[in-house]
Design a protein around this motif. Structure first.
Motif, PDB file in Angstrom:
ATOM      1  N   THR A 146       0.820  -1.217   0.000  1.00 34.53           N
ATOM      2  CA  THR A 146       0.000   0.000   0.000  1.00 34.53           C
ATOM      3  C   THR A 146       0.855   1.268   0.000  1.00 34.53           C
ATOM      4  N   ALA A 147       1.903   1.276   0.836  1.00 35.39           N
ATOM      5  CA  ALA A 147       2.733   2.487   0.936  1.00 35.39           C
ATOM      6  C   ALA A 147       3.427   2.789  -0.388  1.00 35.39           C
ATOM      7  N   LEU A 148       3.963   1.759  -1.033  1.00 32.72           N
ATOM      8  CA  LEU A 148       4.638   1.962  -2.318  1.00 32.72           C
ATOM      9  C   LEU A 148       3.643   2.381  -3.390  1.00 32.72           C
ATOM     10  N   LYS A 149       2.487   1.730  -3.416  1.00 31.56           N
ATOM     11  CA  LYS A 149       1.487   2.073  -4.429  1.00 31.56           C
ATOM     12  C   LYS A 149       1.024   3.518  -4.258  1.00 31.56           C
ATOM     13  N   ASP A 150       0.824   3.918  -3.015  1.00 34.35           N
ATOM     14  CA  ASP A 150       0.407   5.299  -2.751  1.00 34.35           C
ATOM     15  C   ASP A 150       1.472   6.277  -3.233  1.00 34.35           C
ATOM     16  N   ARG A 151       2.741   5.925  -3.022  1.00 37.20           N
ATOM     17  CA  ARG A 151       3.832   6.796  -3.479  1.00 37.20           C
ATOM     18  C   ARG A 151       3.846   6.900  -5.000  1.00 37.20           C
ATOM     19  N   LEU A 152       3.641   5.782  -5.686  1.00 37.76           N
ATOM     20  CA  LEU A 152       3.655   5.780  -7.143  1.00 37.76           C
ATOM     21  C   LEU A 152       2.470   6.544  -7.721  1.00 37.76           C
ATOM     22  N   GLU A 153       1.331   6.444  -7.081  1.00 30.87           N
ATOM     23  CA  GLU A 153       0.138   7.130  -7.589  1.00 30.87           C
ATOM     24  C   GLU A 153       0.219   8.642  -7.409  1.00 30.87           C
ATOM     25  N   LYS A 154       1.114   9.098  -6.542  1.00 35.10           N
ATOM     26  CA  LYS A 154       1.254  10.532  -6.289  1.00 35.10           C
ATOM     27  C   LYS A 154       2.456  11.144  -7.005  1.00 35.10           C
ATOM     28  N   ILE A 155       3.084  10.374  -7.864  1.00 33.22           N
ATOM     29  CA  ILE A 155       4.256  10.887  -8.584  1.00 33.22           C
ATOM     30  C   ILE A 155       3.851  12.062  -9.476  1.00 33.22           C
ATOM     31  N   VAL A 156       4.650  13.100  -9.453  1.00 29.70           N
ATOM     32  CA  VAL A 156       4.470  14.242 -10.345  1.00 29.70           C
ATOM     33  C   VAL A 156       5.361  14.017 -11.562  1.00 29.70           C
ATOM     34  N   TYR A 157       4.759  13.973 -12.735  1.00 28.86           N
ATOM     35  CA  TYR A 157       5.508  13.750 -13.964  1.00 28.86           C
ATOM     36  C   TYR A 157       5.946  15.093 -14.530  1.00 28.86           C
ATOM     37  N   ASP A 158       7.262  15.291 -14.547  1.00 27.11           N
ATOM     38  CA  ASP A 158       7.796  16.582 -14.972  1.00 27.11           C
ATOM     39  C   ASP A 158       9.243  16.396 -15.404  1.00 27.11           C
ATOM     40  N   GLY A 159       9.691  17.210 -16.349  1.00 29.32           N
ATOM     41  CA  GLY A 159      11.080  17.199 -16.767  1.00 29.32           C
ATOM     42  C   GLY A 159      11.339  16.316 -17.972  1.00 29.32           C
ATOM     43  N   GLY A 160      12.522  16.478 -18.543  1.00 30.51           N
ATOM     44  CA  GLY A 160      12.977  15.606 -19.614  1.00 30.51           C
ATOM     45  C   GLY A 160      13.449  14.281 -19.047  1.00 30.51           C
ATOM     46  N   THR A 161      14.078  13.454 -19.894  1.00 33.12           N
ATOM     47  CA  THR A 161      14.478  12.110 -19.479  1.00 33.12           C
ATOM     48  C   THR A 161      15.954  11.896 -19.764  1.00 33.12           C
ATOM     49  N   LYS A 171      16.457  31.746  -7.886  1.00 38.03           N
ATOM     50  CA  LYS A 171      17.625  30.970  -7.474  1.00 38.03           C
ATOM     51  C   LYS A 171      17.280  29.516  -7.157  1.00 38.03           C
ATOM     52  N   ASP A 172      16.159  29.018  -7.660  1.00 34.97           N
ATOM     53  CA  ASP A 172      15.792  27.608  -7.510  1.00 34.97           C
ATOM     54  C   ASP A 172      16.168  26.898  -8.807  1.00 34.97           C
ATOM     55  N   SER A 173      17.471  26.659  -8.965  1.00 33.91           N
ATOM     56  CA  SER A 173      17.963  26.135 -10.236  1.00 33.91           C
ATOM     57  C   SER A 173      17.564  24.683 -10.467  1.00 33.91           C
ATOM     58  N   VAL A 174      17.323  23.926  -9.393  1.00 34.81           N
ATOM     59  CA  VAL A 174      16.951  22.511  -9.556  1.00 34.81           C
ATOM     60  C   VAL A 174      15.576  22.399 -10.198  1.00 34.81           C
ATOM     61  N   ARG A 175      14.591  23.086  -9.629  1.00 40.11           N
ATOM     62  CA  ARG A 175      13.255  23.066 -10.238  1.00 40.11           C
ATOM     63  C   ARG A 175      13.271  23.718 -11.612  1.00 40.11           C
ATOM     64  N   ALA A 176      14.037  24.788 -11.743  1.00 42.98           N
ATOM     65  CA  ALA A 176      14.094  25.489 -13.034  1.00 42.98           C
ATOM     66  C   ALA A 176      14.573  24.550 -14.138  1.00 42.98           C
ATOM     67  N   LEU A 177      15.626  23.776 -13.852  1.00 46.37           N
ATOM     68  CA  LEU A 177      16.161  22.875 -14.870  1.00 46.37           C
ATOM     69  C   LEU A 177      15.171  21.757 -15.198  1.00 46.37           C
ATOM     70  N   THR A 178      14.474  21.250 -14.194  1.00 48.37           N
ATOM     71  CA  THR A 178      13.470  20.209 -14.439  1.00 48.37           C
ATOM     72  C   THR A 178      12.375  20.730 -15.362  1.00 48.37           C
TER      73      THR A 178
END
Length: 1013
Positions: free
Chosen positions: A326-341, A763-770
């Motif tokens: 349940t814990a893993l499934k809940d984590r996967l269902e809440k994934i935010v899809y963003d960024g390149g690959t 100055k949030d370069s991590v989110r900016a790059l994603t």
């Protein structure tokens, strides 16, 4: 007066997902909006399906009608199932259908764009990233129509039970004026069954062993697809043959019985979950259902979760007991899809497991498509737009399994992963057959087909199947050309497609062979496209062998005047030599300046312990031409070294590091500072070393001081789009606002550009790059988008990513000089100076057709400056043996501004106003104080450059004037990047980069920046 012709061309985007029921949908998309337009409709659609054995040939004839008064270009992008490639493409020319011919991909693109500018009718079909295909049709005439034909062969897969399954999706969002569908199943001993049908009147009627179904409709909107289940007897091999030039092509289809052998899952599993933006196109529910079956089977295990997008993050360890996840499934269902690959970001050292499951579409859009893991990796795909070859290669290399959830059910996928699968192991007694494919071990899921070439009229051989290297079952095969009816399908093309599919798993090693084979059989691959040209002269001009209907006339003319009619190729080297002479004359000219400023020393060169050093670098001594002498330098006094005191030395170095002041990005400042310190150290140790740090002075206080640089002021770009009003406050809340808005702008490139820019400013370069890297996931092989991405990566110091992006553009567009230049400058940004030099020189030595060479006339001026800058700064580390010595000439200048843009067929001008008020631009390329503007580019990608050797005091203003472009794609507004240098090619160089989207309605100029000397 400058003229620029703006063509009334709108982009036409047609999306078709054949494999899952989303059929051709026409859209008219403006450059900066998602506004729909109903002017273009699919007027006629004729579908013809022919099935023989396990091979189905589908041919779609589509007529598009343009009711608007504007000429449009069509773009049809669609994914194809695993192992399927398009083998037929035709376009109507003067009322008749003309078949396409195969051409190298880069050449086909170059020819298409060249002819398109002449307003003639070309057509192009090409394979883009993954197993996805794109057609380009020009023109769709105003108040007229165009017809295209697309055909492909498909090898059918085994479904539950003893059935081969054919599926044709038919889900349209509009009625079609004339619709027809015909299906023919040849030589079927058992009657095919209809799983689903588009209309109650459709049925398969027997004509001997052939079954035919057909219906015609008017003003019909298909919603339900066609599914045909073909029952097969597992005791009866199917054989099809076709005459070859030497022997016979054959295709064998068998249905071997298999006994399941369970495979034990490991206790430690690494779950790699592709969380990039393209993950939104995957069937996540189906993937979770498969994962559920795996976990329920194992019950007790530990799963380590890793999330992959433009980076890789260890997302925690989950201990699963009694199948409760349940814990893993809940984590996967809440994934935010963003960024390149970026597959290469997977860090196996901190993500250890005994085996791995990788859920992804296989498209690595922001980094290399390799994963460095030496344990089994099972690759799972549920996306229509997928790179099957990459996923297969990863699983094959690591000993894992590849599962395509588009073609099999979850239960079948689970069985494939949980069992030791029956495999084809090889052929026994096969001396009379050759070139058989597959030639490697492959899984057998109910049925297996083999294609090859028979040397004689008949033979017998044995197919072997088993587990590992153990044979458990054999299937005898008998081939007899006199007994078997020759097939109605093209077996040779099926054989070629099987061979190409296998070679494509290791594309780089096999790309030349793939190109030869694909051109021979007319199959679209990564490096081969299908093209249609309007007239015989174009086939002759570009040295393209035409289709059969024009072959006789082509051969006759070719013998008489081939040399005269071929499109001539040329390089830019001779022009570069002439340009070097012109630059030398300009550099040596003493421009009369009104109100001269106080004389100052220009470009000082360091002197070691009061010893003067020759002109600039060791490279200068090797020059074959006379070079302009640099002004004499003031001596630099070196401090006395503190003997035997390493601690004091480290303290001095740290102090020196803190005192260096260089304007630019943080990364650039750090590099330039380190380089300066390193050079000074070397100078102290080696008196013979020539100067590399002009302008640096070492004081007895053990501090390094850099002469004050001119202030470069660039405006902070702020988008005025409505969505930017929702970005405020802390980055966390702003990111949630971005995600909330994103569905409304999911395919709008500038949305990601603007939002990423906001996060960079916070100055949030991590989110900016994603967010920025998401642009790479928006479209397949879109060079315009990738160029925009590269500019922003350069601006923010993401140099390794800049290299990857520019290298991809070079791969897609090797016919453009700018592709080599962008890649070279990215290499230079990352400190790879030799490769940078080599690729800059390639700009001058590559061959271009006359039209491209004329378009890019003047680029050699920019390249010469950049080559000599590299040699001046890093000459002792570079080999210049391959560089024409006539091009080597130091060109240090006070000011250099260079402008690039991301779109072809674009007219942009660089303006620079000096302190006297004089503006340098295309009509005034030489200013009174010595300013120099390079050639005016009204097509292509630029670049344009301004230089001045000696800058007078005062303010300099840099502007860009955007006349417009003739683009018809969906990559958003034209974007420019300007690199502003002061004291270029000296030891005191500084650079600032600005990236700006252009607005065509601003004819008074867009401010790029200004500086004071």
């Amino acid at each position: 007066m400058k003229l620029f012709k703006t063509l009334l061309i709108l982009p036409l985007l047609i999306l078709a997902n054949f494999a899952q029921g989303q059929m051709p949908v026409l859209k008219i998309q403006q450059a900066e909006s998602n506004q729909q337009n109903d002017a273009v409709k699919l007027k006629k659609l004729n579908i013809d399906v022919q099935i023989t054995g396990n091979i189905a040939t589908t041919v779609m004839t589509m007529t598009f009608n343009n009711s608007s008064s504007r000429t449009l270009e069509g773009e049809l992008t669609f994914p194809m199932p695993e192992g399927v490639s398009i083998s037929r493409y035709a376009l109507d020319i003067n009322g008749k259908m003309r078949e396409a011919v195969p051409v190298e991909k880069a050449k086909a693109t170059e020819v298409f764009e060249s002819i398109e500018r002449r307003r003639i009718d070309p057509g192009l079909l090409e394979k883009v990233e993954g197993n996805n295909f794109r057609t380009r049709i020009y023109p769709l005439p105003a108040n007229g129509s165009r017809t295209i034909i697309v055909g492909y062969e498909e090898e059918l897969n085994f479904n539950n039970g003893n059935f081969l399954r054919y599926h044709l999706p038919l889900d349209y969002n509009q009625a079609i004026e004339k619709f027809s569908l015909k299906t023919t199943v040849y030589e079927s001993i058992l009657k095919p069954e209809l799983g689903e049908q588009p209309d109650g009147s459709f049925d398969l009627k027997a004509k001997g062993n052939t079954y035919v179904g057909e219906f015609n409709k008017t003003n019909y909107q298909p919603k339900i697809g066609l599914t045909i289940n073909l029952p097969k007897r597992n005791d009866l091999p199917e054989v099809q043959m076709q005459k070859a030039s030497n022997g016979y092509y054959f295709l064998v289809n068998v249905f071997p019985k298999s006994v399941s052998r369970p495979r034990q899952w490991s206790n430690q599993i690494g779950l790699i979950w592709d969380s990039s933006l393209s993950g939104l196109q995957r069937d996540i529910k189906k993937e979770l259902a498969l994962l559920d079956l795996i976990i329920k089977k194992k019950q007790n295990l530990t799963i380590q979760l890793g999330l992959l997008n433009n980076g890789f993050k260890n997302a925690g360890t989950f201990t699963i007991s009694n199948g409760n996840w349940t814990a893993l499934k809940d984590r996967l269902e809440k994934i935010v899809y963003d960024g390149g690959t970026n597959f290469n970001a997977v860090n196996s050292r901190s993500f250890l497991a005994e085996e791995y499951i990788f859920f992804s579409d296989g498209l690595s859009t922001f980094g290399r498509n390799s994963i460095e893991i030496n344990k089994p990796v099972h690759t799972i795909n549920s996306s229509l737009k997928a790179d099957y070859s990459t996923l297969k290669y990863i699983s094959l290399k690591t000993g894992g399994q590849f599962v395509n959830l588009n073609s099999i059910s979850n239960s079948d996928a689970f069985n494939q992963l949980s069992q030791e699968n029956l495999q084809f192991l090889g052929i026994k007694n096969g001396a009379d057959v050759r070139q058989t494919y597959p030639s490697m071990h492959v899984n057998v899921n109910g049925n297996f087909s083999l294609a090859g070439i028979l040397n004689n009229l008949n033979t017998e051989f044995v197919l072997q199947f088993g587990y590992g290297n153990t044979v458990v079952t054999e299937q005898p095969i008998r081939l007899n050309a006199t007994e078997h009816t020759l097939s109605s399908i093209d077996i040779s093309r099926v054989w070629a497609q099987k061979k190409i599919s296998e070679m494509d798993i290791q594309y780089e090693a096999n790309k030349d062979d793939i190109s030869i084979l694909s051109k021979q059989f007319g199959i679209v691959t990564r490096n081969t496209s299908l093209i249609v040209l309007e007239n015989l002269d174009d086939y002759l001009r570009y040295d393209i062998t035409p289709p059969t209907e024009l072959r006789q006339a082509y051969d006759a003319v070719l013998k008489q005047r081939r040399i005269d009619i071929l499109e001539r190729k040329t390089d830019l080297l001779n022009a570069a030599v002439d340009m070097t002479k012109d630059l030398k004359t300009w550099w040596n000219t003493d421009f009369a300046i009104k109100n001269p400023v106080k004389k100052r020393e220009e470009y000082p060169r360091p002197v070691v312990e009061e010893m003067r050093v020759a002109n600039t670098t060791q490279v200068a001594d090797r020059m074959a031409v006379n070079t302009p002498p640099l002004p004499q330098a003031s001596p630099v006094v070196m401090p006395r070294p503190l003997a035997n005191n390493n601690n004091n030395k480290e303290s001095e170095d740290k102090s020196a590091l803190n005192e260096v002041v260089v304007v630019g990005s943080t990364v650039q400042r750090r590099r330039e500072t380190t380089a300066a310190i390193s050079t000074v150290r070397s100078m102290a140790m080696n008196k013979s070393l020539q100067g590399k740090v002009a302008g640096v002075q070492i004081l007895t206080s053990n501090r390094i001081l850099v002469e004050k640089q001119p202030d470069i002021i660039i405006p902070e770009f702020k988008s005025d789009k409505d969505y930017m009003k929702n970005l405020s406050g802390k980055p966390d809340s702003a990111y949630q606002a971005y995600l909330k808005m994103r569905p409304n702008y999911i395919s709008t490139p500038m949305f990601y550009f603007d939002v990423a820019n906001w996060f960079y400013q916070q100055k949030d370069s991590v989110r900016a790059l994603t967010i920025l890297s998401s642009i790479a996931d928006l479209d397949l092989e879109n060079a315009d988008l990738y160029k925009t991405l590269a500019y922003k990566l350069k601006q923010n110091g993401n140099y390794s990513e800049e290299i990857f992006i520019t290298q991809k553009v070079l791969q897609w567009r090797p016919m453009d000089a700018q592709s080599y230049r962008d890649y070279a400058l990215a290499l230079a940004d990352a400190g790879q100076y030799q490769k940078a030099l080599d690729n800059l020189y390639k700009v001058l030595t590559q061959t271009y057709n006359n039209q491209t060479a004329d378009r890019d006339q003047g680029i050699e001026e920019i390249i010469i400056s950049e080559i000599n800058n590299l040699i001046t700064k890093h000459g002792s580390k570079l080999s210049t043996k391959g560089i024409d010595r006539r091009l080597i000439m130091p060109l240090p200048v006070d000011v250099r501004v260079v402008l690039n843009w991301n779109k072809n067929d674009t007219d942009i001008d660089l303006w620079l106003t000096d302190p006297t008020g004089e503006k340098g631009y295309y009509s005034n390329p030489r200013t009174k104080i010595g300013g120099r503007i390079s050639n005016d580019f009204t097509e292509g990608y630029g670049p344009e450059q301004f230089m001045i050797k000696k800058a007078i005091k005062g303010k300099y203003k840099i502007e860009v004037n955007y006349y417009g472009d003739r683009q018809i794609n969906i990559s958003g507004p034209t974007t420019v990047t300007a690199e502003i240098y002061t004291r270029y090619a000296t030891g005191k160089q500084q650079r600032k980069v600005i990236v700006l989207p252009m607005s065509a309605d601003n004819k008074s100029g867009n401010l790029v920046g200004e500086f004071n000397f």
